[in-house]
Design an enzyme around this catalytic site. Structure first.
Site, mmCIF file in Angstrom:
data_model
loop_
_atom_site.group_PDB
_atom_site.id
_atom_site.type_symbol
_atom_site.label_atom_id
_atom_site.label_comp_id
_atom_site.label_asym_id
_atom_site.label_seq_id
_atom_site.Cartn_x
_atom_site.Cartn_y
_atom_site.Cartn_z
ATOM 1 N N SER A 144 0.866 -1.183 0.000
ATOM 2 C CA SER A 144 0.000 0.000 0.000
ATOM 3 C C SER A 144 0.895 1.223 0.000
ATOM 4 C CB SER A 144 -0.862 0.015 1.268
ATOM 5 O OG SER A 144 -1.444 1.300 1.458
ATOM 6 N N TYR A 157 -1.565 -1.513 10.365
ATOM 7 C CA TYR A 157 -1.662 -1.693 8.907
ATOM 8 C C TYR A 157 -0.437 -1.114 8.196
ATOM 9 C CZ TYR A 157 -3.662 -1.413 4.175
ATOM 10 O OH TYR A 157 -3.894 -1.541 2.821
HETATM 11 P P1 NDP Z 1 -11.019 -6.551 0.657
HETATM 12 O O1 NDP Z 1 -11.281 -6.435 2.115
HETATM 13 O O2 NDP Z 1 -12.096 -6.198 -0.304
HETATM 14 O O3 NDP Z 1 -10.520 -8.042 0.331
HETATM 15 C C1 NDP Z 1 -9.567 -8.682 1.151
HETATM 16 C C2 NDP Z 1 -9.413 -10.113 0.694
HETATM 17 O O4 NDP Z 1 -8.495 -10.789 1.553
HETATM 18 C C3 NDP Z 1 -10.715 -10.894 0.741
HETATM 19 O O5 NDP Z 1 -10.798 -11.754 -0.368
HETATM 20 C C4 NDP Z 1 -10.594 -11.704 2.036
HETATM 21 O O6 NDP Z 1 -11.392 -12.848 1.901
HETATM 22 C C5 NDP Z 1 -9.100 -12.000 2.020
HETATM 23 N N1 NDP Z 1 -8.535 -12.345 3.322
HETATM 24 C C6 NDP Z 1 -8.540 -11.635 4.469
HETATM 25 N N2 NDP Z 1 -7.917 -12.301 5.444
HETATM 26 C C7 NDP Z 1 -7.482 -13.479 4.908
HETATM 27 C C8 NDP Z 1 -6.759 -14.588 5.396
HETATM 28 N N3 NDP Z 1 -6.364 -14.670 6.680
HETATM 29 N N4 NDP Z 1 -6.483 -15.606 4.549
HETATM 30 C C9 NDP Z 1 -6.889 -15.560 3.268
HETATM 31 N N5 NDP Z 1 -7.574 -14.536 2.727
HETATM 32 C C10 NDP Z 1 -7.868 -13.514 3.542
HETATM 33 O O7 NDP Z 1 -9.691 -5.700 0.370
HETATM 34 P P2 NDP Z 1 -9.173 -4.947 -0.946
HETATM 35 O O8 NDP Z 1 -9.516 -5.702 -2.167
HETATM 36 O O9 NDP Z 1 -9.528 -3.529 -0.845
HETATM 37 O O10 NDP Z 1 -7.592 -5.031 -0.669
HETATM 38 C C11 NDP Z 1 -6.795 -6.082 -1.173
HETATM 39 C C12 NDP Z 1 -5.334 -5.768 -0.862
HETATM 40 O O11 NDP Z 1 -4.986 -4.489 -1.383
HETATM 41 C C13 NDP Z 1 -5.031 -5.708 0.631
HETATM 42 O O12 NDP Z 1 -3.763 -6.261 0.887
HETATM 43 C C14 NDP Z 1 -5.021 -4.213 0.919
HETATM 44 O O13 NDP Z 1 -4.218 -3.884 2.031
HETATM 45 C C15 NDP Z 1 -4.436 -3.677 -0.370
HETATM 46 N N6 NDP Z 1 -4.759 -2.279 -0.634
HETATM 47 C C16 NDP Z 1 -6.055 -1.868 -0.861
HETATM 48 C C17 NDP Z 1 -6.339 -0.535 -1.137
HETATM 49 C C18 NDP Z 1 -7.720 -0.062 -1.435
HETATM 50 O O14 NDP Z 1 -7.894 1.133 -1.700
HETATM 51 N N7 NDP Z 1 -8.711 -0.891 -1.436
HETATM 52 C C19 NDP Z 1 -5.266 0.463 -1.163
HETATM 53 C C20 NDP Z 1 -3.954 -0.071 -0.909
HETATM 54 C C21 NDP Z 1 -3.728 -1.387 -0.661
HETATM 55 P P3 NDP Z 1 -12.039 -13.684 3.121
HETATM 56 O O15 NDP Z 1 -12.624 -12.684 4.072
HETATM 57 O O16 NDP Z 1 -13.018 -14.529 2.417
HETATM 58 O O17 NDP Z 1 -10.919 -14.481 3.712
#
Ligand code: NDP
Length: 259
Positions: A144, A157
């Site tokens: 990020s 985070y």
């Molecule tokens: P979401 O919350 O929409 O999605 C997160 C995903 O991670 C889900 O599919 C969730 O699925 C999965 N997840 C969470 N914990 C676990 C775990 N322990 N094991 C396996 N899967 C897991 O997030 P975003 O799509 O917004 O973000 C995705 C990535 O991008 C993250 O790393 C975030 O930090 C990064 N990011 C996002 C930004 C944004 O603006 N959205 C900006 C900068 C970085 P489930 O709950 O089914 O396990």
């Protein structure tokens, strides 16, 4: 169709929704076999079914990236199904917000376990497999822009994302001799559920973010998928790099673009 992706097998963690889902769909559209995975098998199966109904090739696996045996099972299932592993996208991530003085040991550990240890376990297991295959590969860690800056109420985070940036450099240096390119993508504000959730916070103002961003808007899922696709290709001489995709947010020193 992107020739560099065609025929490859890609795992995208956290692909049940948001950025991961979009990246998985993009790889599949470019011809790759894609493993869709997260803790919710049902949601992953729905994404895999969507990909297959669009003519792509996908397999859903349940994984908790913070558990090493679960990650080892993920790699095993991917290889059993598609025969090999070429691309590992470590996208799963969580955020627990709050003043640093109020963060409990459990909350701190939870964010570390998923965002940093989870990325390490996944990269480690993927790297081991790629070394065994002997013909390179690529690993893309989703960091990020917050990984290189301080911010109110985001200590766990931002700290983990800073860790991901240096983990990326270490692995890139170590695995270069195996032709494994390891890079990170550091997105800024992207339109996802994570951002929708953040909007419920009193300190998050959509207009502020847009005004603070030189390009004047949030990034799109399509733009992030384009960046991941570039980093995942093995024909770019890029490794150990943290690519920032934030519309100029972190390049901008101070104030609002209209100041
Ligand atoms: P979401 O919350 O929409 O999605 C997160 C995903 O991670 C889900 O599919 C969730 O699925 C999965 N997840 C969470 N914990 C676990 C775990 N322990 N094991 C396996 N899967 C897991 O997030 P975003 O799509 O917004 O973000 C995705 C990535 O991008 C993250 O790393 C975030 O930090 C990064 N990011 C996002 C930004 C944004 O603006 N959205 C900006 C900068 C970085 P489930 O709950 O089914 O396990």
């Amino acid at each position: 169709m992107d020739e560099t992706i065609d025929e490859r097998t890609a795992i995208v963690t956290g692909s049940s929704r948001g950025i991961g889902k979009h990246v998985a769909k993009r790889f599949a559209a470019d011809g790759a076999n894609v493993v869709v995975c997260s803790r919710s098998l049902e949601d992953c199966e729905a994404v895999a079914a969507e990909i297959e109904s669009d003519g792509g090739s996908a397999h859903a696996v349940e994984v908790d990236v913070s558990e090493k045996p679960s990650v080892e099972n993920l790699i095993e299932e991917a290889v059993d199904r598609f025969g090999r592993l070429d691309v590992m996208v470590n996208n799963a991530g969580i955020n627990i917000r709050g003043p640093a003085e109020d963060i409990t040991p459990e909350e701190w550990q939870q964010v570390l376990d998923v965002n940093l240890t989870g990325v390490f376990f996944c990269a480690q297991a993927a790297g081991e497999r790629m070394i065994e295959q002997g013909d390179g590969g690529s690993i893309v860690n989703i960091s990020s822009m917050m990984g290189s800056m301080g911010q109110q109420d985001r200590t766990p985070y931002n700290t983990t994302k800073g860790g991901v940036n240096n983990l990326t450099r270490c692995l890139a240096v170590e695995w270069a001799e195996h032709d494994i390119q390891v890079n990170a993508l550091a997105p800024g504000y992207i339109e996802t559920e994570m951002v929708e959730q953040a909007q419920e916070d009193a300190d998050f103002d959509r207009e502020d973010v847009q005004n603070r961003t030189p390009l004047g808007r949030f990034g799109t899922l399509e733009e992030i998928a384009n960046c991941v696709s570039f980093l995942a290709s093995n024909d770019n001489f890029v490794t150990g790099e943290v690519l920032t995709a934030d519309g100029g947010w972190s390049a901008f020193g101070w104030g609002c673009k209209d100041d």
